[in-house]
Design a protein around this motif. Structure first.
Motif, PDB file in Angstrom:
ATOM      1  N   THR A 259      97.551  20.939 102.091  1.00  0.00           N
ATOM      2  CA  THR A 259      98.195  19.593 102.314  1.00  0.00           C
ATOM      3  C   THR A 259      99.134  19.601 101.451  1.00  0.00           C
ATOM      4  N   PRO A 260     100.277  18.889 101.808  1.00  0.00           N
ATOM      5  CA  PRO A 260     100.684  18.658 103.092  1.00  0.00           C
ATOM      6  C   PRO A 260     101.282  19.356 104.230  1.00  0.00           C
TER       7      PRO A 260
ATOM      8  N   MET B 149      97.065  11.039  99.234  1.00  0.00           N
ATOM      9  CA  MET B 149      98.432  11.878  99.604  1.00  0.00           C
ATOM     10  C   MET B 149      99.268  10.817 100.668  1.00  0.00           C
ATOM     11  N   ALA B 150      98.610  10.509 101.654  1.00  0.00           N
ATOM     12  CA  ALA B 150      99.145   9.858 102.889  1.00  0.00           C
ATOM     13  C   ALA B 150      99.201   8.631 102.528  1.00  0.00           C
TER      14      ALA B 150
ATOM     15  N   TYR C  66     108.185  19.859 107.991  1.00  0.00           N
ATOM     16  CA  TYR C  66     109.185  19.281 107.145  1.00  0.00           C
ATOM     17  C   TYR C  66     110.492  19.904 107.784  1.00  0.00           C
TER      18      TYR C  66
ATOM     19  N   LYS D 248     100.790   7.660  99.814  1.00  0.00           N
ATOM     20  CA  LYS D 248     101.996   7.792  98.990  1.00  0.00           C
ATOM     21  C   LYS D 248     103.281   8.280  99.833  1.00  0.00           C
ATOM     22  N   ASP D 249     102.557   9.062 100.645  1.00  0.00           N
ATOM     23  CA  ASP D 249     103.601   9.873 101.539  1.00  0.00           C
ATOM     24  C   ASP D 249     103.635   9.468 103.203  1.00  0.00           C
ATOM     25  N   VAL D 250     104.732   8.669 103.475  1.00  0.00           N
ATOM     26  CA  VAL D 250     104.887   8.059 104.741  1.00  0.00           C
ATOM     27  C   VAL D 250     105.031   9.177 105.907  1.00  0.00           C
ATOM     28  N   ILE D 251     105.818  10.186 105.448  1.00  0.00           N
ATOM     29  CA  ILE D 251     105.716  11.414 106.555  1.00  0.00           C
ATOM     30  C   ILE D 251     104.373  12.005 106.704  1.00  0.00           C
ATOM     31  N   LEU D 252     103.765  12.130 105.746  1.00  0.00           N
ATOM     32  CA  LEU D 252     102.110  12.773 105.807  1.00  0.00           C
ATOM     33  C   LEU D 252     101.451  11.740 106.706  1.00  0.00           C
ATOM     34  N   GLN D 253     101.405  10.515 106.431  1.00  0.00           N
ATOM     35  CA  GLN D 253     100.831   9.497 107.128  1.00  0.00           C
ATOM     36  C   GLN D 253     101.120   9.572 108.535  1.00  0.00           C
TER      37      GLN D 253
END
Length: 177
Positions: free
Chosen positions: A164-165, A43-44, A171, A46-51
């Protein structure tokens, strides 16, 4: 420190995670400890915010054999994987012994309450600051009320299990920027 998909994973050895928690509590510091398994890492990726949220954690521990396999492929060495279910008992034992309080947040209605009840049965002197399910609207006043409830509890430790997330990323804060 080993990295997978640009996420640094702390190579805790057995009992080091509890020792780290104790050190944080002794110094009255606020720290964010997260876990990654292969699902979270995917998931991270693909998801910069989660990363970014994972990268902001003070410590991330390995919670999955898929992560260990990825580390092996990357020629990194990891200790045994640990899950929340593996170390929650040691954490509750530490909290009972040192008089730290815990707040349980997450899961379906009654899951957090049942977890608190079970831990209190196992650790009769454990201080449970509160317990609440994870079914609340994070984009409404209900979210602010839940935050106030947790803050008012003055818990030393907040255990979060929202999936997650949601449990890693706030957010609502991002939308204010």
């Amino acid at each position: 420190m080993p990295k997978i998909f640009n996420v640094s994973i702390y190579p805790f050895q057995e009992n080091e995670l509890i020792e780290y928690c104790e050190g944080v509590l002794l110094h009255d510091n606020q720290r964010k400890i997260m876990y990654v398994n292969i699902h979270v890492l995917n998931m991270a990726y693909k998801d910069v915010i989660l990363q970014n949220s994972l990268q902001s954690a003070d410590r991330i521990y390995c919670d999955g054999e898929g992560v260990r396999l990825g580390a092996k492929i990357l020629r990194e060495k990891f200790p045994i994987r640990t899950t929340g279910a593996d170390w929650i008992y040691d954490l509750c034992e530490l909290c009972q012994k040192k008089k730290y309080s815990i707040y349980f947040l997450g899961g379906k209605p009654s899951v957090a309450l049942n977890a608190a009840k079970i831990m209190r049965q196992l650790y009769p002197d454990l201080i449970i600051a509160g317990a609440a399910d994870g079914y609340f609207n994070t984009e409404s006043e209900e979210n602010e009320q839940r935050i106030k409830l947790i803050n008012d509890s003055k818990a030393d430790i907040l255990l979060v299990g929202l999936g997650t997330p949601l449990q890693e990323v706030d957010y609502s804060e991002l939308s204010k920027n």
